[in-house]
Structures are given as structure tokens and as C-alpha cells.
Design a protein around this motif. Structure first.
Motif, PDB file in Angstrom:
ATOM      1  N   ASP A  44      -7.767   6.339   1.303  1.00 16.49           N
ATOM      2  CA  ASP A  44      -6.801   5.239   1.336  1.00 16.49           C
ATOM      3  C   ASP A  44      -5.508   5.633   0.642  1.00 16.49           C
ATOM      4  OD1 ASP A  44      -8.523   3.643   2.755  1.00 16.49           O
ATOM      5  OD2 ASP A  44      -9.328   2.616   0.985  1.00 16.49           O
ATOM      6  N   TRP A  45      -5.606   6.393  -0.443  1.00 21.30           N
ATOM      7  CA  TRP A  45      -4.421   6.857  -1.167  1.00 21.30           C
ATOM      8  C   TRP A  45      -3.569   7.713  -0.247  1.00 21.30           C
ATOM      9  CZ3 TRP A  45      -1.769  11.153  -2.617  1.00 21.30           C
ATOM     10  CH2 TRP A  45      -0.952  11.088  -3.750  1.00 21.30           C
ATOM     11  N   GLN A  46      -4.191   8.662   0.444  1.00 21.06           N
ATOM     12  CA  GLN A  46      -3.434   9.546   1.321  1.00 21.06           C
ATOM     13  C   GLN A  46      -2.857   8.804   2.525  1.00 21.06           C
ATOM     14  OE1 GLN A  46      -4.479  13.634   1.862  1.00 21.06           O
ATOM     15  NE2 GLN A  46      -6.371  13.376   0.734  1.00 21.06           N
ATOM     16  N   LYS A  47      -3.579   7.824   3.043  1.00 22.33           N
ATOM     17  CA  LYS A  47      -3.053   7.050   4.168  1.00 22.33           C
ATOM     18  C   LYS A  47      -1.813   6.270   3.757  1.00 22.33           C
ATOM     19  CE  LYS A  47      -7.397   6.475   6.706  1.00 22.33           C
ATOM     20  NZ  LYS A  47      -8.427   5.506   7.151  1.00 22.33           N
ATOM     21  N   ASP A  48      -1.829   5.700   2.563  1.00 22.52           N
ATOM     22  CA  ASP A  48      -0.669   4.933   2.104  1.00 22.52           C
ATOM     23  C   ASP A  48       0.521   5.859   1.851  1.00 22.52           C
ATOM     24  OD1 ASP A  48       0.852   2.750   1.167  1.00 22.52           O
ATOM     25  OD2 ASP A  48       0.325   3.237  -0.898  1.00 22.52           O
ATOM     26  N   GLY A 105      -0.840   1.522  13.392  1.00 19.44           N
ATOM     27  CA  GLY A 105      -0.648   2.616  12.453  1.00 19.44           C
ATOM     28  C   GLY A 105       0.150   2.204  11.229  1.00 19.44           C
ATOM     29  N   LEU A 106       0.557   3.203  10.463  1.00 21.20           N
ATOM     30  CA  LEU A 106       1.306   2.953   9.238  1.00 21.20           C
ATOM     31  C   LEU A 106       2.153   4.169   8.926  1.00 21.20           C
ATOM     32  CD1 LEU A 106       1.675   0.983   6.796  1.00 21.20           C
ATOM     33  CD2 LEU A 106      -0.048   2.343   5.619  1.00 21.20           C
ATOM     34  N   GLY A 107       3.439   3.963   8.729  1.00 18.72           N
ATOM     35  CA  GLY A 107       4.330   5.072   8.389  1.00 18.72           C
ATOM     36  C   GLY A 107       4.147   5.513   6.956  1.00 18.72           C
ATOM     37  N   GLY A 108       4.346   6.798   6.692  1.00 20.86           N
ATOM     38  CA  GLY A 108       4.215   7.316   5.339  1.00 20.86           C
ATOM     39  C   GLY A 108       5.373   6.898   4.455  1.00 20.86           C
ATOM     40  N   ARG A 109       5.128   6.908   3.161  1.00 16.60           N
ATOM     41  CA  ARG A 109       6.160   6.514   2.203  1.00 16.60           C
ATOM     42  C   ARG A 109       6.950   7.710   1.685  1.00 16.60           C
ATOM     43  NH1 ARG A 109       2.950   3.143  -2.110  1.00 16.60           N
ATOM     44  NH2 ARG A 109       4.989   3.228  -3.128  1.00 16.60           N
ATOM     45  N   VAL A 110       6.541   8.923   2.012  1.00 12.53           N
ATOM     46  CA  VAL A 110       7.234  10.134   1.577  1.00 12.53           C
ATOM     47  C   VAL A 110       8.112  10.629   2.721  1.00 12.53           C
ATOM     48  CG1 VAL A 110       6.965  12.520   0.834  1.00 12.53           C
ATOM     49  CG2 VAL A 110       5.400  10.760  -0.017  1.00 12.53           C
ATOM     50  N   ILE A 111       9.397  10.744   2.456  1.00 15.37           N
ATOM     51  CA  ILE A 111      10.359  11.203   3.458  1.00 15.37           C
ATOM     52  C   ILE A 111      10.935  12.530   2.975  1.00 15.37           C
ATOM     53  CG2 ILE A 111      12.493  10.669   4.682  1.00 15.37           C
ATOM     54  CD1 ILE A 111      11.924   7.692   4.018  1.00 15.37           C
ATOM     55  N   LEU A 119      -0.496  -1.304  -2.671  1.00 15.39           N
ATOM     56  CA  LEU A 119       0.311  -0.095  -2.586  1.00 15.39           C
ATOM     57  C   LEU A 119      -0.005   0.852  -3.744  1.00 15.39           C
ATOM     58  CD1 LEU A 119       3.822  -1.549  -1.696  1.00 15.39           C
ATOM     59  CD2 LEU A 119       2.273  -0.342  -0.152  1.00 15.39           C
ATOM     60  N   VAL A 120       0.014   2.153  -3.455  1.00 12.65           N
ATOM     61  CA  VAL A 120      -0.098   3.139  -4.514  1.00 12.65           C
ATOM     62  C   VAL A 120       1.175   3.087  -5.355  1.00 12.65           C
ATOM     63  CG1 VAL A 120      -0.265   5.599  -5.033  1.00 12.65           C
ATOM     64  CG2 VAL A 120      -1.562   4.645  -3.128  1.00 12.65           C
ATOM     65  N   PRO A 121       1.069   2.999  -6.683  1.00  6.13           N
ATOM     66  CA  PRO A 121       2.276   2.984  -7.511  1.00  6.13           C
ATOM     67  C   PRO A 121       3.161   4.191  -7.205  1.00  6.13           C
ATOM     68  CG  PRO A 121       0.341   2.472  -8.842  1.00  6.13           C
ATOM     69  CD  PRO A 121      -0.163   2.884  -7.491  1.00  6.13           C
ATOM     70  N   SER A 122       4.445   3.955  -7.076  1.00  3.28           N
ATOM     71  CA  SER A 122       5.360   5.025  -6.685  1.00  3.28           C
ATOM     72  C   SER A 122       5.407   6.143  -7.723  1.00  3.28           C
ATOM     73  CB  SER A 122       6.763   4.465  -6.454  1.00  3.28           C
ATOM     74  OG  SER A 122       7.227   3.784  -7.608  1.00  3.28           O
ATOM     75  N   ALA A 123       5.186   5.840  -9.014  1.00  7.75           N
ATOM     76  CA  ALA A 123       5.178   6.882 -10.040  1.00  7.75           C
ATOM     77  C   ALA A 123       4.017   7.848  -9.816  1.00  7.75           C
ATOM     78  CB  ALA A 123       5.084   6.264 -11.431  1.00  7.75           C
ATOM     79  N   GLU A 124       2.892   7.345  -9.315  1.00  5.73           N
ATOM     80  CA  GLU A 124       1.756   8.212  -8.985  1.00  5.73           C
ATOM     81  C   GLU A 124       2.142   9.185  -7.871  1.00  5.73           C
ATOM     82  OE1 GLU A 124      -1.888   6.403  -7.882  1.00  5.73           O
ATOM     83  OE2 GLU A 124      -2.205   5.439  -9.824  1.00  5.73           O
TER      84      GLU A 124
END
Length: 544
Positions: free
Chosen positions: A91-95, A113-119, A182-187
Motif C-alpha cells: 500500500d505504501w508503494q502504491k500511494d 488506478g491512482l497516479g504516483g505522488r513522486v514526479i 496518505l503516506v506522510p510526505s516526509a516519509e
């Protein structure tokens, strides 16, 4: 009245990626290159060369998809050892990286689906550099004749060591309108910074490599961090209060506050993370530290230097016989391409297998089991090689010697007119060479056989029965050296027959000492290899 979601943190990470070895990150395209045309070729026989990204425009780059894929694979494979327990889940990697939701996952649902948060954008070459890709010729050796297979010559471009790419990464925090956690962005920021450190920190077998030929030393790099910013709600308020006259990532006021916010969050987050330098050897790998010493002169011809010299002589800018130069790195030290070393190892392995298993003497075909051992170690079409060569580090000061040659006229027996030439070869160079053998996914019998084949090949290399580079028929490139050490992954060390290989006397002596090496060759390597030669499912043969 609908309440809009609160503003989420947005992170910016910048840095530079500096190549420490050649990189071939191809486009899948090739084009004719007149510089590769030989003297015996006609005008319609111009060889093609495989291009690297950006060759058509001159602006070379690493595609963001390639960089993101390499980071994601490293996180998936290694980060669980460094992150707090239970953090890196599916789930962490999917988010973080996104995923595709299929109907089989959610019956009756659409493929939303779901877009990644890392660009990650394309990493372009630094504007201060002008890069000219090098031309690299690759050949295959016919195992029967031990000469170049003329049908297997190809060329490719590579970007040289020292090339610098600018990296820019953005981490988004989308509004969680569907209530998902959501996974905390600092993580995420901590995970990416840890992954970037994986380019040049930790055991060699765990380091990130880019592009093609990673198993032959290419694609190595060092990441140099620029800055980390976190634009949260407080930073945005400071930016607006300052007038918001510049974009959020260019405003000095916002940047100062964002750096302060990022530092505070990362300091708190990093406390529970293990440093990358503490990564353990991968569970199913054998890492051999080889001290390779060439005992004679070495000639690993630099075709580009020879071509440029020939052009200068044709234009009258240079006189005298043509000098074949051996390859050198930017510091002037001799270079033995990992492709040359690996090719020599593979040719010797095939010779050993052909000796052990008679097969068909006409076609030199091996029994299925013996052929499988070779494929397990060196790969085949559709299967990557399990033997990887890490960056080779020179161990001696460079010394070069010039030797004069002359071609003989086959009819008269005298010197051929105008055919005098010379070579500038390296005198007895040496390198530290890390060899990584990945045995994950093989049965115990095939693991033993693959390692046994590598042991027999290295024994021949150390005993001086092998040669590398050009001019081997004239005594050039004779090998020697020693094995400095051996590391075995935890999963392998737990199996029968592998513990003895890791023995030490507690004083840091070489666990691969000469007597132990001979013992393994006679009691384990040969029986294991013979057992697997005719039958892929042959049982493990243990030493007496």
C-alpha cells in the motif's frame, strides 16, 4: 456547503548525478556512422551505431521514467532493511508510485488506478558541459575458433564518466477526498533521499545502476544533493505576505522558510532509519573480491584514439607510423573494459564445460545440463547474466611502453612497404575487481554448479592460464592475481556446504586462502559441476 481539503505539503529535491563509468541509455534507434566505415567497405556498407538519449538534438539526458524506475526497484528490493519495521508495504508503494486498479482487484469497478505522488523530470546534462558521446565497438568470440565472430560486430554510443545530470524531484500531497490514508510526505522524502544514496553507498551488489550493460560496470554514478525544500501551509502564507511576485520555487522568502521546514521534518523522520552503509549483502549473492594482476603488457586498444590519429596523418598534421593506443581513463590510467574481462571469463567457462562434457565434437554442442550452467552464469537471449562486474579500480601507477611492429609480405617474406606500426601498451597493470554472482531463484543443485563453474574459471585466471585484451597470441595480457575475500549472503550461508567457504581465523585473514581454494575445487566444484552437466535436476554433490 462542501469544505475544500486543506493545503498539503509539497516537496522539492534537487541535486546532480555524476557518472563514474560509461552510460549507454539507448533509444532503441540506430543510424549510419561514416566514421565507422573500414577501408575495405564500399559506400553502401556504412555500419550503424546505437544511439543514446538526446543524440539527435545534442541535449543528452536520462529519461525521468528510467530514473524513477531505478529508484522504485531499489526501494522495493532494499529499503525494507533500512526503513522502520513494517513501513514499506504494498500500500505504501502504491500511494507513492501509483498503480493501476483493475476490475479483478475491485469487481464492478472501472480501471481508475491512482497516479504516483513522486514526479521526476528528465535529468538533462548540466549546461556547463558539452558532451560528445564515445563510440564503442562490441564483438562476440566464436567459442570454436576463439576468434572474432564477424557476424556479431556492433557499435553503440556511450556517455563518458564525469558527465553531470541535473536532478529535480517533486513530491505532491493530493487532497484525500475519498478518505484514503496518505503516506506522510516526509516519509516519502526520506525514502527518496535514502534511495539516491544507494547510487554510491553500501555494498557494491546493492548499488543502483542505470542503462544497459549494468553487469559489465556501466551506469555507475554518484548523487550530489543540492537542496531539499518543503512548501507547507506556513511557507505559502509567508510567500503570500512577501507579495508572491515570483513562483513558489523561485521566491527567496519561500525558499528560506521551505528549507527550514524540510530540515525540521527530516531530522525527526531520520531518527528511525538505518544508514545505507549498513545494508547487508543480498541474501542469495556471492561477492568475490578479485585482485587482477596482468603479468605481461596489456593492449586494450582505444579505437577512437586510433581513428583520430589516422585522420590527422591523412591530413598531413602528423607523421610517423600509426600508434595503437591502449585505453585510458581521464586520469591517464590504463583501462580494461569489463566487457573484455567478462568475454574472456565466458570463453574460458565454455572451454571448461566442453572439456568436462564431450558433447557433439562436430558442433561443439553441450548437453542440456551443462549448457544450462553456462546460461545461469553468463545469461542468454531473454535471460540476464547472473555474474556482474563492479567498477574496476587500478592498483598501480600507470607505466606505458612503446613497441615497434612491422607487417610481413606473405609472398616475399620481407617487410611490407608502408606497414610499419607500433603500440603503446600498459606494463603489468592491475585492478581490484568486485565480482557479484546472484544465485537467487535457482535450485540448490544449480546454485552449486553455477558457483563451481565460476571457481574453476577464476582458478585458471589466477594460475595464469588466461589472457585478456589484444595481442594475446603474442604474449600480451597474461593474467594472474589472487582472491582477496569472499562474502556470502545470509540465505546461502544457511545452506549445507556453504558455511566452510566463509571460514576465517578471526584475524581478518583471507577466507579464500590458497589451500582452501584447492580443497573446494577438488572436493566440491568438480563433483557439483559434473553432477549437473547431463541433468538439470541433478542432486547436489557434497565434498568428501
Amino acid at each position: 456547503m462542501t469544505t475544500k481539503p486543506a493545503f498539503g505539503p509539497r516537496w522539492l529535491i534537487t541535486g546532480r548525478l555524476r557518472l563514474t563509468s560509461e552510460l549507454h541509455l539507448g533509444t532503441g534507434e540506430s543510424r549510419p556512422d561514416d566514421a565507422l566505415r573500414g577501408p575495405r567497405m564500399t559506400e553502401d556498407e556504412t555500419p550503424d551505431i546505437a544511439l543514446v538519449a538526446g543524440s539527435d538534438t545534442g541535449h543528452h539526458y536520462i529519461p525521468g521514467t528510467s530514473l524513477k524506475g531505478a529508484l522504485r526497484a531499489w526501494i522495493n528490493r532494499h529499503l525494507a532493511q533500512l526503513a522502520p519495521d513494517g513501513l514499506i508495504t504494498d500500500d505504501w508503494q502504491k500511494d507513492v508510485f501509483g498503480h493501476v486498479t483493475t476490475r479483478s482487484d475491485r469487481p464492478g469497478a472501472e480501471d481508475d488506478g491512482l497516479g504516483g505522488r513522486v514526479i521526476i523530470g528528465d535529468a538533462e546534462v548540466s549546461a556547463t558541459q558539452t558532451i560528445q558521446p564515445a563510440r564503442e565497438a562490441r564483438i562476440a568470440i566464436d567459442p570454436r575458433t576463439r576468434t572474432v565472430d564477424g557476424r556479431r560486430l556492433f557499435h553503440q554510443q556511450t556517455l563518458p564518466p564525469g558527465t553531470v545530470f541535473n536532478i529535480r524531484v517533486v513530491i505532491e500531497t493530493p487532497p484525500a477526498e475519498d478518505g484514503r490514508q496518505l503516506v506522510p510526505s516526509a516519509e516519502i522524502a526520506q525514502a527518496l533521499l535514502t534511495a539516491f544514496a544507494g547510487f554510491d553507498t553500501g555494498p557494491e551488489e546493492t548499488r543502483i545502476r542505470l542503462g544497459a550493460d549494468k553487469g559489465m560496470g556501466k551506469g555507475a554514478a554518484v548523487f550530489e544533493l543540492g537542496e531539499v525544500r518543503c512548501y507547507d501551509a506556513e511557507v505559502v502564507r509567508a510567500w503570500i505576505a512577501a507579495g508572491a511576485t515570483e513562483s513558489w520555487d523561485r521566491s527567496d522568502v519561500a525558499a528560506t522558510a521551505a528549507r527550514r521546514s524540510a530540515a525540521a521534518q527530516l531530522d525527526h523522520e531520520a531518527a528511525s532509519w538505518v544508514p545505507v552503509s549498513d545494508l547487508a549483502t543480498t541474501p542469495w549473492s556471492v561477492i568475490i573480491d578479485l585482485d587482477l594482476q596482468v603479468t605481461t603488457r596489456l593492449m586494450a586498444t582505444d579505437p577512437e584514439a586510433t581513428r583520430l590519429q589516422a585522420e590527422r596523418r591523412a591530413q598531413g598534421e602528423e607523421e610517423g607510423p600509426l600508434t595503437r593506443e591502449t585505453r585510458r581513463d581521464p586520469e591517464g590510467r590504463p583501462v580494461l573494459p569489463a566487457t573484455s574481462l567478462k568475454g574472456a571469463l565466458r570463453a574460458r567457462a565454455m572451454r571448461i564445460l566442453t572439456t568436462l562434457f564431450a558433447g557433439d565434437h562436430t558442433s561443439h554442442r553441450l548437453p542440456d545440463g551443462a549448457a544450462q550452467v553456462a546460461e545461469d552464469v553468463f545469461g542468454s537471449t531473454g535471460q540476464r547474466s547472473r555474474l556482474r562486474i563492479g567498477p574496476m579500480r587500478p592498483t598501480a601507477e600507470p607505466v606505458f611502453a612503446i613497441q615497434e611492429f612491422i607487417a610481413l609480405d606473405r609472398f616475399s617474406g620481407g617487410g611490407a612497404t608502408g606497414r610499419k606500426f607500433r603500440s603503446r601498451a600498459a606494463e603489468a597493470p592491475g585492478w581490484d575487481v568486485p565480482l557479484i554472482l546472484d544465485l537467487e531463484g535457482l535450485t540448490p543443485a544449480r546454485r552449486n554448479a553455477a558457483f563451481a563453474l565460476v571457481v574453476l574459471v577464476l582458478k585458471d585466471l589466477i594460475d595464469g592460464d588466461m589472457s585478456v585484451g589484444h595481442g594475446t597470441a603474442h604474449g600480451y595480457g597474461r593474467t594472474g592475481g589472487s582472491l582477496r575475500g569472499l562474502r556470502i549472503g545470509g540465505s546461502l550461508a544457511a545452506e549445507d556446504g556453504w558455511q566452510d567457504l566463509a571460514l576465517t581465523d578471526g584475524a581478518g585473514r583471507d577466507p579464500f586462502a590458497a589451500e582452501m581454494f584447492r580443497l573446494f575445487v577438488t572436493r566440491q566444484a568438480l563433483p557439483a559441476l559434473r553432477a549437473s552437466g547431463g541433468d538439470r535436476s541433478a542432486p547436489v554433490v557434497k565434498g568428501a
